[in-house]
Write a protein that holds these residues in place. Structure first.
Motif, PDB file in Angstrom:
ATOM      1  N   LEU A 162       0.825  -1.205   0.000  1.00 17.32           N
ATOM      2  CA  LEU A 162       0.000   0.000   0.000  1.00 17.32           C
ATOM      3  C   LEU A 162       0.862   1.259   0.000  1.00 17.32           C
ATOM      4  O   LEU A 162       0.523   2.251  -0.655  1.00 17.32           O
ATOM      5  CB  LEU A 162      -0.929  -0.004   1.216  1.00 17.32           C
ATOM      6  N   MET A 163       1.985   1.213   0.707  1.00 18.06           N
ATOM      7  CA  MET A 163       2.901   2.355   0.726  1.00 18.06           C
ATOM      8  C   MET A 163       3.368   2.706  -0.683  1.00 18.06           C
ATOM      9  O   MET A 163       3.372   3.872  -1.086  1.00 18.06           O
ATOM     10  CB  MET A 163       4.111   2.026   1.611  1.00 18.06           C
ATOM     11  N   LEU A 164       3.734   1.695  -1.457  1.00 15.76           N
ATOM     12  CA  LEU A 164       4.175   1.932  -2.835  1.00 15.76           C
ATOM     13  C   LEU A 164       3.045   2.481  -3.702  1.00 15.76           C
ATOM     14  O   LEU A 164       3.245   3.385  -4.507  1.00 15.76           O
ATOM     15  CB  LEU A 164       4.704   0.636  -3.445  1.00 15.76           C
ATOM     16  N   ALA A 165       1.845   1.929  -3.516  1.00 15.21           N
ATOM     17  CA  ALA A 165       0.709   2.364  -4.322  1.00 15.21           C
ATOM     18  C   ALA A 165       0.328   3.814  -4.025  1.00 15.21           C
ATOM     19  O   ALA A 165      -0.022   4.574  -4.926  1.00 15.21           O
ATOM     20  CB  ALA A 165      -0.486   1.450  -4.083  1.00 15.21           C
ATOM     21  N   LEU A 166       0.436   4.213  -2.745  1.00 15.47           N
ATOM     22  CA  LEU A 166      -0.001   5.553  -2.358  1.00 15.47           C
ATOM     23  C   LEU A 166       1.097   6.608  -2.499  1.00 15.47           C
ATOM     24  O   LEU A 166       0.848   7.719  -2.959  1.00 15.47           O
ATOM     25  CB  LEU A 166      -0.494   5.539  -0.903  1.00 15.47           C
ATOM     26  N   ALA A 167       2.318   6.273  -2.091  1.00 15.37           N
ATOM     27  CA  ALA A 167       3.402   7.267  -2.079  1.00 15.37           C
ATOM     28  C   ALA A 167       4.238   7.256  -3.344  1.00 15.37           C
ATOM     29  O   ALA A 167       5.008   8.183  -3.583  1.00 15.37           O
ATOM     30  CB  ALA A 167       4.297   7.044  -0.853  1.00 15.37           C
ATOM     31  N   GLY A 168       4.105   6.200  -4.163  1.00 10.73           N
ATOM     32  CA  GLY A 168       4.886   6.155  -5.390  1.00 10.73           C
ATOM     33  C   GLY A 168       6.276   5.599  -5.169  1.00 10.73           C
ATOM     34  O   GLY A 168       6.588   5.024  -4.128  1.00 10.73           O
ATOM     35  N   THR A 169       7.149   5.801  -6.144  1.00 16.28           N
ATOM     36  CA  THR A 169       8.478   5.185  -6.123  1.00 16.28           C
ATOM     37  C   THR A 169       9.603   6.180  -5.852  1.00 16.28           C
ATOM     38  O   THR A 169      10.771   5.814  -5.885  1.00 16.28           O
ATOM     39  CB  THR A 169       8.749   4.492  -7.471  1.00 16.28           C
ATOM     40  N   ASN A 170       9.253   7.437  -5.587  1.00 14.13           N
ATOM     41  CA  ASN A 170      10.269   8.448  -5.294  1.00 14.13           C
ATOM     42  C   ASN A 170      10.842   8.213  -3.899  1.00 14.13           C
ATOM     43  O   ASN A 170      10.113   8.233  -2.901  1.00 14.13           O
ATOM     44  CB  ASN A 170       9.655   9.849  -5.395  1.00 14.13           C
ATOM     45  N   LEU A 171      12.150   7.989  -3.801  1.00 13.84           N
ATOM     46  CA  LEU A 171      12.760   7.632  -2.521  1.00 13.84           C
ATOM     47  C   LEU A 171      12.705   8.768  -1.510  1.00 13.84           C
ATOM     48  O   LEU A 171      12.628   8.526  -0.297  1.00 13.84           O
ATOM     49  CB  LEU A 171      14.211   7.185  -2.729  1.00 13.84           C
ATOM     50  N   PHE A 172      12.770  10.016  -1.970  1.00 17.27           N
ATOM     51  CA  PHE A 172      12.656  11.141  -1.035  1.00 17.27           C
ATOM     52  C   PHE A 172      11.293  11.095  -0.337  1.00 17.27           C
ATOM     53  O   PHE A 172      11.199  11.234   0.883  1.00 17.27           O
ATOM     54  CB  PHE A 172      12.825  12.468  -1.779  1.00 17.27           C
ATOM     55  N   MET A 173      10.213  10.880  -1.121  1.00 22.28           N
ATOM     56  CA  MET A 173       8.872  10.829  -0.543  1.00 22.28           C
ATOM     57  C   MET A 173       8.688   9.589   0.317  1.00 22.28           C
ATOM     58  O   MET A 173       8.127   9.665   1.419  1.00 22.28           O
ATOM     59  CB  MET A 173       7.817  10.871  -1.650  1.00 22.28           C
ATOM     60  N   LEU A 174       9.164   8.433  -0.158  1.00 22.48           N
ATOM     61  CA  LEU A 174       9.025   7.207   0.613  1.00 22.48           C
ATOM     62  C   LEU A 174       9.725   7.321   1.964  1.00 22.48           C
ATOM     63  O   LEU A 174       9.173   6.925   2.998  1.00 22.48           O
ATOM     64  CB  LEU A 174       9.615   6.021  -0.167  1.00 22.48           C
ATOM     65  N   THR A 175      10.929   7.862   1.960  1.00 25.74           N
ATOM     66  CA  THR A 175      11.683   8.010   3.205  1.00 25.74           C
ATOM     67  C   THR A 175      10.950   8.914   4.179  1.00 25.74           C
ATOM     68  O   THR A 175      10.830   8.617   5.374  1.00 25.74           O
ATOM     69  CB  THR A 175      13.082   8.570   2.917  1.00 25.74           C
TER      70      THR A 175
END
Length: 339
Positions: free
Chosen positions: A172-185
């Motif tokens: 779900l994290m990938l689906a909602l936040a996308g693949t940008n590492l700055f945003m994921l972090t």
């Protein structure tokens, strides 16, 4: 990579680092960790130096590395854009004494940390200096991460914060936040603070706390549309309007998502795999995977009709033919009526 980061946090430093690749987050994060853990705040002005090797000869930077630290245990020397490690033509006329670097690598300064970094997809492995540097240095290859690597990244980033994350929450994290590492972090660190008591991130936490980008909200909107959940789709659309998102921008991203669905369907028909599609379309494979799942819910005739409706709505918006909000509402109702 995480092993090197753990060593840095434990103040176990290599005398030389080589950081290269096309993922800026990994390059920046590694350098930031070295700055934070190798020097005290009051040492930064004296023992931190940064050089752009497109402007400064390597021998000048190495002289700095061989200078004793002032009021501290070590010096940190950041060397950016070492183009002489690649097959690229230099942008500047700066000449480097590579023999000086070869000699330094044989016997690095015991009181300096030298960090080479560059946004290069690959280095020239035929060059003697490249071979020597890769043999001597601790290497961080800052490449774009695939889907499985991104999932591992999320799990390990959570672990660095002292929490575990459920597999459903990772998806779900990938689906909602996308693949940008700055945003994921940013999102993982934020949720880790929230989960500090339980030491566990679950799907509900991700659903509740992850900030959606416009593109991710649009993906959720399209996902509701393709499953004919018109009420939920309209709710997301009205939430976007409350966030002051312009209807013309929302329509543009919807159009982009359906264009992607159409392209993925066409490439699948030609026998392309997901990684091949990602390369052809110049997007992350995870986006291809999501679009491929949506593509299965439409036949060719439906997709042609949808693209025509979107083109008409775009024309009406740009020519002022109808109310912009109403145009998207009409598109959603027409789409829900398909089949």
């Amino acid at each position: 990579m995480f092993d090197i980061w753990k060593q840095i946090k434990g103040q176990r430093f290599a005398p030389v680092y080589l950081i290269y690749g096309t993922e800026p987050y990994l390059i920046n994060e590694t350098k930031q960790l070295l700055i934070e853990h190798s020097l005290n705040e009051d040492e930064l002005d004296f023992n931190l130096a940064s050089y752009d090797l497109e402007e400064t000869p390597i021998e000048t930077a190495l002289e700095d590395a061989e200078t004793l630290p002032f009021m501290g245990e070590r010096r940190l020397i950041l060397l950016q854009n070492p183009v002489f490690l690649t097959a690229e033509k230099p942008k500047s006329k700066v000449e480097h004494n590579v023999a000086k670097l070869e000699a330094y690598l044989k016997e690095p300064s015991p009181y300096s940390i030298v960090v080479f970094s560059g946004a290069y997809e690959k280095l020239d492995e035929r060059k003697k200096i490249t071979k020597q540097l890769k043999k001597t240095a601790a290497i961080v290859e800052a490449k774009k991460l695939g889907e499985n690597e991104l999932k591992t990244w999320i799990r390990e980033r959570a672990a660095l914060n002292g929490v575990q994350i459920d597999e459903e929450a990772v998806e779900l994290m990938l689906a909602l936040a996308g693949t940008n590492l700055f945003m994921l972090t940013s999102e993982i660190d934020k949720i880790s603070l929230y989960a500090d008591d339980e030491k566990r991130i679950d799907q509900k936490m991700v659903e509740k706390l992850v900030a959606r980008s416009l593109e991710q909200n649009i993906f959720a909107l399209v996902d509701k549309i393709v499953h004919r959940k018109i009420d939920e789709a309209l709710r997301i659309f009205y939430d976007l309007l409350k966030q002051n998102e312009e209807p013309i921008k929302i329509l543009a991203v919807i159009t982009g998502q359906f264009r992607l669905i159409y392209q993925v369907k066409e490439l699948a028909r030609k026998g392309y795999g997901q990684n091949q599609m990602a390369g052809q379309l110049k997007i992350h494979p995870f986006r291809v995977k999501l679009a491929a799942g949506q593509a299965q819910l439409f036949d060719d005739q439906e997709l042609s009709a949808i693209m025509s409706q979107l083109a008409d709505a775009d024309y009406q918006m740009k020519t002022g033919g109808m109310n912009k909000t109403m145009l998207i509402e009409m598109f959603l109702f027409k789409l829900s009526a398909l089949k």
